[in-house]
Design a protein around this motif. Structure first.
Motif, PDB file in Angstrom:
ATOM      1  N   LYS A  64      48.104  66.442 -19.766  1.00  0.00           N
ATOM      2  CA  LYS A  64      47.207  66.369 -18.612  1.00  0.00           C
ATOM      3  C   LYS A  64      47.263  67.652 -17.782  1.00  0.00           C
ATOM      4  O   LYS A  64      46.241  68.158 -17.328  1.00  0.00           O
ATOM      5  CB  LYS A  64      47.569  65.182 -17.722  1.00  0.00           C
ATOM      6  CG  LYS A  64      46.989  63.890 -18.145  1.00  0.00           C
ATOM      7  CD  LYS A  64      47.281  62.841 -17.097  1.00  0.00           C
ATOM      8  CE  LYS A  64      46.648  61.523 -17.485  1.00  0.00           C
ATOM      9  NZ  LYS A  64      46.931  60.481 -16.493  1.00  0.00           N
ATOM     10  N   ARG A  65      48.467  68.168 -17.586  1.00  0.00           N
ATOM     11  CA  ARG A  65      48.613  69.420 -16.831  1.00  0.00           C
ATOM     12  C   ARG A  65      47.909  70.567 -17.551  1.00  0.00           C
ATOM     13  O   ARG A  65      47.269  71.409 -16.926  1.00  0.00           O
ATOM     14  CB  ARG A  65      50.079  69.762 -16.647  1.00  0.00           C
ATOM     15  CG  ARG A  65      50.790  68.895 -15.665  1.00  0.00           C
ATOM     16  CD  ARG A  65      52.229  69.335 -15.525  1.00  0.00           C
ATOM     17  NE  ARG A  65      52.963  68.410 -14.694  1.00  0.00           N
ATOM     18  CZ  ARG A  65      54.273  68.371 -14.626  1.00  0.00           C
ATOM     19  NH1 ARG A  65      55.005  69.213 -15.351  1.00  0.00           N
ATOM     20  NH2 ARG A  65      54.885  67.505 -13.852  1.00  0.00           N
ATOM     21  N   MET A  66      48.048  70.598 -18.864  1.00  0.00           N
ATOM     22  CA  MET A  66      47.384  71.647 -19.640  1.00  0.00           C
ATOM     23  C   MET A  66      45.869  71.522 -19.523  1.00  0.00           C
ATOM     24  O   MET A  66      45.162  72.527 -19.422  1.00  0.00           O
ATOM     25  CB  MET A  66      47.828  71.569 -21.104  1.00  0.00           C
ATOM     26  CG  MET A  66      49.264  71.988 -21.325  1.00  0.00           C
ATOM     27  SD  MET A  66      49.914  71.604 -22.962  1.00  0.00           S
ATOM     28  CE  MET A  66      48.702  72.281 -24.043  1.00  0.00           C
ATOM     29  N   HIS A  67      45.366  70.285 -19.519  1.00  0.00           N
ATOM     30  CA  HIS A  67      43.927  70.061 -19.406  1.00  0.00           C
ATOM     31  C   HIS A  67      43.405  70.537 -18.044  1.00  0.00           C
ATOM     32  O   HIS A  67      42.343  71.147 -17.955  1.00  0.00           O
ATOM     33  CB  HIS A  67      43.624  68.582 -19.604  1.00  0.00           C
ATOM     34  CG  HIS A  67      42.181  68.235 -19.411  1.00  0.00           C
ATOM     35  ND1 HIS A  67      41.211  68.638 -20.288  1.00  0.00           N
ATOM     36  CD2 HIS A  67      41.554  67.534 -18.442  1.00  0.00           C
ATOM     37  CE1 HIS A  67      40.038  68.198 -19.863  1.00  0.00           C
ATOM     38  NE2 HIS A  67      40.227  67.517 -18.735  1.00  0.00           N
ATOM     39  N   LYS A  68      44.154  70.261 -16.979  1.00  0.00           N
ATOM     40  CA  LYS A  68      43.733  70.676 -15.641  1.00  0.00           C
ATOM     41  C   LYS A  68      43.673  72.197 -15.509  1.00  0.00           C
ATOM     42  O   LYS A  68      42.851  72.731 -14.777  1.00  0.00           O
ATOM     43  CB  LYS A  68      44.691  70.128 -14.590  1.00  0.00           C
ATOM     44  CG  LYS A  68      44.519  68.660 -14.322  1.00  0.00           C
ATOM     45  CD  LYS A  68      45.495  68.196 -13.256  1.00  0.00           C
ATOM     46  CE  LYS A  68      45.376  66.704 -13.036  1.00  0.00           C
ATOM     47  NZ  LYS A  68      46.360  66.226 -12.056  1.00  0.00           N
ATOM     48  N   ARG A  69      44.524  72.877 -16.228  1.00  0.00           N
ATOM     49  CA  ARG A  69      44.576  74.341 -16.152  1.00  0.00           C
ATOM     50  C   ARG A  69      43.683  75.003 -17.205  1.00  0.00           C
ATOM     51  O   ARG A  69      43.692  76.213 -17.355  1.00  0.00           O
ATOM     52  CB  ARG A  69      46.013  74.816 -16.318  1.00  0.00           C
ATOM     53  CG  ARG A  69      46.897  74.376 -15.192  1.00  0.00           C
ATOM     54  CD  ARG A  69      48.306  74.838 -15.378  1.00  0.00           C
ATOM     55  NE  ARG A  69      49.144  74.307 -14.301  1.00  0.00           N
ATOM     56  CZ  ARG A  69      50.450  74.349 -14.300  1.00  0.00           C
ATOM     57  NH1 ARG A  69      51.098  74.905 -15.308  1.00  0.00           N
ATOM     58  NH2 ARG A  69      51.137  73.857 -13.302  1.00  0.00           N
ATOM     59  N   VAL A  73      44.365  75.897 -26.723  1.00  0.00           N
ATOM     60  CA  VAL A  73      45.425  75.624 -27.696  1.00  0.00           C
ATOM     61  C   VAL A  73      44.992  76.175 -29.043  1.00  0.00           C
ATOM     62  O   VAL A  73      43.947  75.802 -29.576  1.00  0.00           O
ATOM     63  CB  VAL A  73      45.693  74.110 -27.798  1.00  0.00           C
ATOM     64  CG1 VAL A  73      46.761  73.827 -28.827  1.00  0.00           C
ATOM     65  CG2 VAL A  73      46.098  73.557 -26.446  1.00  0.00           C
ATOM     66  N   LYS A  74      45.809  77.062 -29.600  1.00  0.00           N
ATOM     67  CA  LYS A  74      45.487  77.654 -30.891  1.00  0.00           C
ATOM     68  C   LYS A  74      45.866  76.741 -32.047  1.00  0.00           C
ATOM     69  O   LYS A  74      45.178  76.686 -33.050  1.00  0.00           O
ATOM     70  CB  LYS A  74      46.196  78.995 -31.051  1.00  0.00           C
ATOM     71  CG  LYS A  74      45.654  80.065 -30.127  1.00  0.00           C
ATOM     72  CD  LYS A  74      46.336  81.379 -30.384  1.00  0.00           C
ATOM     73  CE  LYS A  74      45.783  82.454 -29.450  1.00  0.00           C
ATOM     74  NZ  LYS A  74      46.389  83.744 -29.705  1.00  0.00           N
ATOM     75  N   ASN A  75      46.958  76.030 -31.909  1.00  0.00           N
ATOM     76  CA  ASN A  75      47.428  75.150 -32.973  1.00  0.00           C
ATOM     77  C   ASN A  75      47.086  73.716 -32.586  1.00  0.00           C
ATOM     78  O   ASN A  75      47.830  73.046 -31.871  1.00  0.00           O
ATOM     79  CB  ASN A  75      48.940  75.325 -33.162  1.00  0.00           C
ATOM     80  CG  ASN A  75      49.457  74.595 -34.372  1.00  0.00           C
ATOM     81  OD1 ASN A  75      48.710  73.884 -35.031  1.00  0.00           O
ATOM     82  ND2 ASN A  75      50.744  74.747 -34.633  1.00  0.00           N
ATOM     83  N   LEU A  76      45.976  73.204 -33.080  1.00  0.00           N
ATOM     84  CA  LEU A  76      45.487  71.872 -32.700  1.00  0.00           C
ATOM     85  C   LEU A  76      46.393  70.769 -33.227  1.00  0.00           C
ATOM     86  O   LEU A  76      46.446  69.679 -32.654  1.00  0.00           O
ATOM     87  CB  LEU A  76      44.062  71.694 -33.225  1.00  0.00           C
ATOM     88  CG  LEU A  76      43.314  70.472 -32.685  1.00  0.00           C
ATOM     89  CD1 LEU A  76      43.237  70.543 -31.168  1.00  0.00           C
ATOM     90  CD2 LEU A  76      41.943  70.402 -33.291  1.00  0.00           C
ATOM     91  N   GLU A  77      47.161  71.011 -34.265  1.00  0.00           N
ATOM     92  CA  GLU A  77      48.039  69.978 -34.818  1.00  0.00           C
ATOM     93  C   GLU A  77      49.100  69.564 -33.801  1.00  0.00           C
ATOM     94  O   GLU A  77      49.525  68.408 -33.783  1.00  0.00           O
ATOM     95  CB  GLU A  77      48.712  70.497 -36.094  1.00  0.00           C
ATOM     96  CG  GLU A  77      47.721  70.743 -37.221  1.00  0.00           C
ATOM     97  CD  GLU A  77      48.315  71.636 -38.305  1.00  0.00           C
ATOM     98  OE1 GLU A  77      49.447  72.085 -38.156  1.00  0.00           O
ATOM     99  OE2 GLU A  77      47.595  71.854 -39.284  1.00  0.00           O
ATOM    100  N   VAL A  78      49.482  70.482 -32.943  1.00  0.00           N
ATOM    101  CA  VAL A  78      50.467  70.154 -31.919  1.00  0.00           C
ATOM    102  C   VAL A  78      49.902  69.124 -30.943  1.00  0.00           C
ATOM    103  O   VAL A  78      50.566  68.152 -30.572  1.00  0.00           O
ATOM    104  CB  VAL A  78      50.908  71.436 -31.168  1.00  0.00           C
ATOM    105  CG1 VAL A  78      51.811  71.108 -30.011  1.00  0.00           C
ATOM    106  CG2 VAL A  78      51.581  72.396 -32.116  1.00  0.00           C
TER     107      VAL A  78
END
Length: 84
Positions: A64-69, A73-78
């Protein structure tokens, strides 16, 4: 960082619960072998049971924090691993 903090919290909670069972068991006059067996069982059952849910919650909060910022993401599998 957050995961280690929550793991410590769950461990301390399990230790306190085991200590409480130990004190109550000895004060009630229960045989010491049964009390020790119960304490070990409760301690071992508490720590692993709450850990996967806790780690999943922490990963969800991080996503969620990553989405707000607006993190790219380069590696979508993560990120797919968060959902499973």
């Amino acid at each position: 960082k957050e995961v280690s903090r929550i793991v410590k919290f769950v461990t301390i909670l399990a230790l306190l619960l085991a200590l409480m069972i130990l004190i109550i068991g000895f004060s009630q006059g229960v045989r010491w072998q049964l009390v020790i067996n119960l304490v070990i069982t409760v301690f071992c059952a508490n720590v692993p049971q709450g850990l996967p849910a806790t780690v999943t919650s922490c990963l969800g909060i991080a996503a969620k924090r990553m989405h707000k910022r607006h993190v790219l993401v380069k590696n979508l599998e993560v990120i797919e691993t968060l959902g499973s």
